[in-house]
Design a protein around this motif. Structure first.
Motif, PDB file in Angstrom:
ATOM      1  N   VAL A  38       0.827  -1.212   0.000  1.00 28.91           N
ATOM      2  CA  VAL A  38       0.000   0.000   0.000  1.00 28.91           C
ATOM      3  C   VAL A  38       0.868   1.274   0.000  1.00 28.91           C
ATOM      4  O   VAL A  38       0.532   2.272  -0.638  1.00 28.91           O
ATOM      5  CB  VAL A  38      -1.038  -0.023   1.154  1.00 28.91           C
ATOM      6  N   GLY A  39       2.019   1.226   0.667  1.00 30.49           N
ATOM      7  CA  GLY A  39       2.928   2.383   0.660  1.00 30.49           C
ATOM      8  C   GLY A  39       3.441   2.657  -0.747  1.00 30.49           C
ATOM      9  O   GLY A  39       3.616   3.816  -1.152  1.00 30.49           O
ATOM     10  N   GLU A  40       3.666   1.584  -1.507  1.00 32.30           N
ATOM     11  CA  GLU A  40       4.091   1.719  -2.902  1.00 32.30           C
ATOM     12  C   GLU A  40       2.999   2.419  -3.712  1.00 32.30           C
ATOM     13  O   GLU A  40       3.290   3.229  -4.590  1.00 32.30           O
ATOM     14  CB  GLU A  40       4.270   0.316  -3.478  1.00 32.30           C
ATOM     15  N   ALA A  41       1.740   2.058  -3.443  1.00 35.77           N
ATOM     16  CA  ALA A  41       0.616   2.686  -4.149  1.00 35.77           C
ATOM     17  C   ALA A  41       0.608   4.191  -3.854  1.00 35.77           C
ATOM     18  O   ALA A  41       0.451   5.010  -4.762  1.00 35.77           O
ATOM     19  CB  ALA A  41      -0.702   2.040  -3.742  1.00 35.77           C
ATOM     20  N   TYR A  63       8.313  12.566  -3.452  1.00 33.73           N
ATOM     21  CA  TYR A  63       8.564  11.342  -2.675  1.00 33.73           C
ATOM     22  C   TYR A  63       9.022  11.713  -1.262  1.00 33.73           C
ATOM     23  O   TYR A  63       9.774  12.668  -1.124  1.00 33.73           O
ATOM     24  CB  TYR A  63       9.643  10.513  -3.400  1.00 33.73           C
ATOM     25  N   PRO A  64       8.668  10.981  -0.224  1.00 32.38           N
ATOM     26  CA  PRO A  64       7.685   9.880  -0.227  1.00 32.38           C
ATOM     27  C   PRO A  64       6.256  10.408  -0.369  1.00 32.38           C
ATOM     28  O   PRO A  64       5.923  11.476   0.154  1.00 32.38           O
ATOM     29  CB  PRO A  64       7.899   9.215   1.141  1.00 32.38           C
ATOM     30  N   GLY A  65       5.439   9.647  -1.052  1.00 33.36           N
ATOM     31  CA  GLY A  65       4.111  10.115  -1.427  1.00 33.36           C
ATOM     32  C   GLY A  65       3.090  10.117  -0.304  1.00 33.36           C
ATOM     33  O   GLY A  65       2.197  10.970  -0.277  1.00 33.36           O
ATOM     34  N   GLY A 118       4.117  -0.020  10.761  1.00 34.68           N
ATOM     35  CA  GLY A 118       4.676   0.282   9.442  1.00 34.68           C
ATOM     36  C   GLY A 118       4.417   1.735   9.075  1.00 34.68           C
ATOM     37  O   GLY A 118       3.535   2.382   9.651  1.00 34.68           O
ATOM     38  N   GLY A 119       5.171   2.243   8.111  1.00 37.16           N
ATOM     39  CA  GLY A 119       5.132   3.658   7.738  1.00 37.16           C
ATOM     40  C   GLY A 119       3.736   4.181   7.424  1.00 37.16           C
ATOM     41  O   GLY A 119       3.388   5.299   7.815  1.00 37.16           O
ATOM     42  N   VAL A 120       2.915   3.384   6.730  1.00 34.76           N
ATOM     43  CA  VAL A 120       1.589   3.860   6.325  1.00 34.76           C
ATOM     44  C   VAL A 120       0.647   3.991   7.534  1.00 34.76           C
ATOM     45  O   VAL A 120      -0.344   4.719   7.486  1.00 34.76           O
ATOM     46  CB  VAL A 120       0.989   2.935   5.232  1.00 34.76           C
ATOM     47  N   ALA A 152       1.112   5.719   9.882  1.00 35.33           N
ATOM     48  CA  ALA A 152       1.157   7.132  10.294  1.00 35.33           C
ATOM     49  C   ALA A 152       0.040   7.916   9.612  1.00 35.33           C
ATOM     50  O   ALA A 152      -0.218   9.066   9.972  1.00 35.33           O
ATOM     51  CB  ALA A 152       2.510   7.741   9.922  1.00 35.33           C
ATOM     52  N   ASN A 153      -0.623   7.316   8.629  1.00 38.39           N
ATOM     53  CA  ASN A 153      -1.639   8.046   7.860  1.00 38.39           C
ATOM     54  C   ASN A 153      -2.810   8.475   8.746  1.00 38.39           C
ATOM     55  O   ASN A 153      -3.453   7.649   9.397  1.00 38.39           O
ATOM     56  CB  ASN A 153      -2.131   7.154   6.714  1.00 38.39           C
ATOM     57  N   SER A 154      -3.096   9.777   8.730  1.00 40.95           N
ATOM     58  CA  SER A 154      -4.104  10.297   9.667  1.00 40.95           C
ATOM     59  C   SER A 154      -5.498   9.772   9.333  1.00 40.95           C
ATOM     60  O   SER A 154      -6.288   9.482  10.235  1.00 40.95           O
ATOM     61  CB  SER A 154      -4.083  11.818   9.681  1.00 40.95           C
TER      62      SER A 154
HETATM   63  O1  KG4 Z   1       7.866   1.515   7.236  1.00 37.77           O
HETATM   64  P1  KG4 Z   1       8.470   2.520   6.337  1.00 37.77           P
HETATM   65  O2  KG4 Z   1       9.081   3.735   6.974  1.00 37.77           O
HETATM   66  O3  KG4 Z   1       9.581   1.860   5.462  1.00 37.77           O
HETATM   67  C1  KG4 Z   1       9.425   1.091   4.299  1.00 37.77           C
HETATM   68  O4  KG4 Z   1       8.760   0.052   4.323  1.00 37.77           O
HETATM   69  O5  KG4 Z   1      10.012   1.539   3.281  1.00 37.77           O
HETATM   70  O6  KG4 Z   1       7.321   2.976   5.316  1.00 37.77           O
HETATM   71  C2  KG4 Z   1       7.542   3.914   4.304  1.00 37.77           C
HETATM   72  C3  KG4 Z   1       6.219   4.086   3.566  1.00 37.77           C
HETATM   73  C4  KG4 Z   1       6.306   4.937   2.319  1.00 37.77           C
HETATM   74  O7  KG4 Z   1       5.654   4.267   1.280  1.00 37.77           O
HETATM   75  C5  KG4 Z   1       5.580   6.222   2.710  1.00 37.77           C
HETATM   76  O8  KG4 Z   1       4.955   6.866   1.619  1.00 37.77           O
HETATM   77  C6  KG4 Z   1       4.557   5.691   3.685  1.00 37.77           C
HETATM   78  O9  KG4 Z   1       5.240   4.705   4.431  1.00 37.77           O
HETATM   79  N1  KG4 Z   1       4.034   6.729   4.588  1.00 37.77           N
HETATM   80  C7  KG4 Z   1       2.748   7.131   4.588  1.00 37.77           C
HETATM   81  C8  KG4 Z   1       2.647   8.186   5.537  1.00 37.77           C
HETATM   82  N2  KG4 Z   1       3.879   8.372   6.090  1.00 37.77           N
HETATM   83  C9  KG4 Z   1       4.717   7.466   5.496  1.00 37.77           C
HETATM   84  N3  KG4 Z   1       1.706   6.692   3.875  1.00 37.77           N
HETATM   85  C10 KG4 Z   1       0.528   7.292   4.079  1.00 37.77           C
HETATM   86  N4  KG4 Z   1       0.349   8.319   4.944  1.00 37.77           N
HETATM   87  C11 KG4 Z   1       1.370   8.790   5.699  1.00 37.77           C
HETATM   88  N5  KG4 Z   1       1.182   9.787   6.551  1.00 37.77           N
END
Ligand code: KG4
Length: 338
Positions: A169-172, A184-186, A277-279, A281-283
């Motif tokens: 989903v982060g790739e999307a 980037y990052p999107g 995971g990074g996503v 963090a999405n509000s």
């Molecule tokens: O876990 P992470 O830091 O490392 C990797 O797996 O690479 O996740 C990075 C991903 C990226 O795709 C970035 O766009 C996404 O997390 N990301 C978010 C948000 N903050 C980071 N996606 C959606 N909303 C956010 N606020």
């Protein structure tokens, strides 16, 4: 007073160099050096990531030990991320952990990066008493490399119930941000713009995947064709509707994530739910998961933002549990990418 274990965690699986020290799961320090060098390339460049880790690893670990007020020889164990991740990046953390282990005479513990994300809620903080999820719980693990629903049975046992069959989903988020020229990052950019938009104006195709697996490549294609068609009629379409497009696109991704998570909770009867995971963090995702949780009587655990992205505190907490079981790693342990 009983002797408590002190664990140093080292994380270098992707583009963040991090070191953290925990005493009996209580956070003493958590230092993260992020790498801006990738921004210009629209994605992580593995070779540049390895080089940045090489530059950062010594100062980051030294600072973590200094802030914790602990010397290397006082450590009970050094926990490092063995994989999955970028091999060159992992090699830097792994090699450094081994060197420190030999010089300080401290045992090594290897940690699976994903296990760290699953256990992020178990990092304790001084002065904060936070409820912890009860085993078994479900974790929605969503990042740039993963989209999974995991059943966590104990600190050391987990089962992947569903995962993406194509893009994460982060790739999307990242690819579609690039498509819209947002950089980037999107994820963070789309998250910010979506807050100002109307999510009900534009809808994007959702996949029909059986079971608990995910797919995110179709949504990306759906956005691509949508923009191509609308911009044929009006070349300024994207410019004029950016916020609403981001809001609709983000809502589609969140709907997909939530549909399967709800299904997993129903199928397993598990109502303790976490995200990582990074996503995570999405509000929008955080709000929706809390709202769904209230409706469905879930106990929902959202880790603080600093523990959702890559960090060594979660590696140290996973290391803590392995240390208690005496699960040490030999010096010839090699990193793995997958
Ligand atoms: O876990 P992470 O830091 O490392 C990797 O797996 O690479 O996740 C990075 C991903 C990226 O795709 C970035 O766009 C996404 O997390 N990301 C978010 C948000 N903050 C980071 N996606 C959606 N909303 C956010 N606020």
């Amino acid at each position: 007073m009983p002797v408590m274990e002190i664990i140093l965690g080292i994380e270098s699986s992707c583009d963040d160099t991090s070191a953290a020290v925990l005493r009996d799961r209580v956070l003493l320090s958590n230092v993260i050096a992020s790498q801006d060098v990738h921004r210009a390339y629209g994605g992580v460049v593995p070779e540049l990531a390895s080089r940045a880790h090489e530059l950062n690893i010594v100062p980051v670990v030294s600072e973590a030990l200094k802030r914790a007020g602990v010397s290397a020889s006082e450590l009970s164990a050094i926990a490092f991320t063995r994989g999955p991740g970028l091999l060159g990046s992992l090699l830097v953390g792994t090699s450094f952990a081994k060197g420190l282990s030999v010089s300080a005479g401290v045992p090594l513990v290897e940690v699976n990066h994903l296990q760290g994300h699953l256990l992020a809620n178990f990092v304790r903080q001084e002065g904060k008493s936070v409820e912890e999820p009860a085993f078994p719980y479900l974790c929605l693990l969503v990042s740039g490399g993963n989209s999974q629903i995991v059943r966590v049975d104990s600190p050391l046992e987990f089962k992947i119930l569903g995962q993406t069959i194509d893009d994460a989903v982060g790739e999307a988020f990242d690819k579609c941000s690039k498509l819209m020229g947002l950089g980037y990052p999107g994820g963070p950019v789309i998250d910010r713009l979506a807050k100002q938009g109307d999510a009900s104006r534009f809808a994007f195709a959702k996949p029909h995947i059986p079971g608990l697996d995910y797919s995110f490549s179709g949504v990306k294609t759906s956005l691509l064709y949508f923009l191509r068609d609308r911009m044929k009629e009006d070349p300024d379409f994207l410019e004029k509707n950016r916020e609403d497009i981001c809001a609709g696109f983000q809502k589609t991704l969140i709907d997909i994530l939530l549909d399967k998570l709800i299904k997993a909770s129903r199928q397993t009867g598990i109502r303790d739910i976490t995200i990582g995971g990074g996503v995570s963090a999405n509000s929008g995702l955080r709000e929706r998961i809390l709202a769904e949780g209230e409706r469905r009587r879930w106990r929902t655990f959202l880790p603080e933002l600093k523990f959702t992205t890559d960090n060594a505190a979660m590696i140290a907490v996973a290391g803590h549990y392995k240390y208690l079981q005496g699960l040490f790693a030999p010096l010839d342990t090699a990193p793995y990418s997958r």
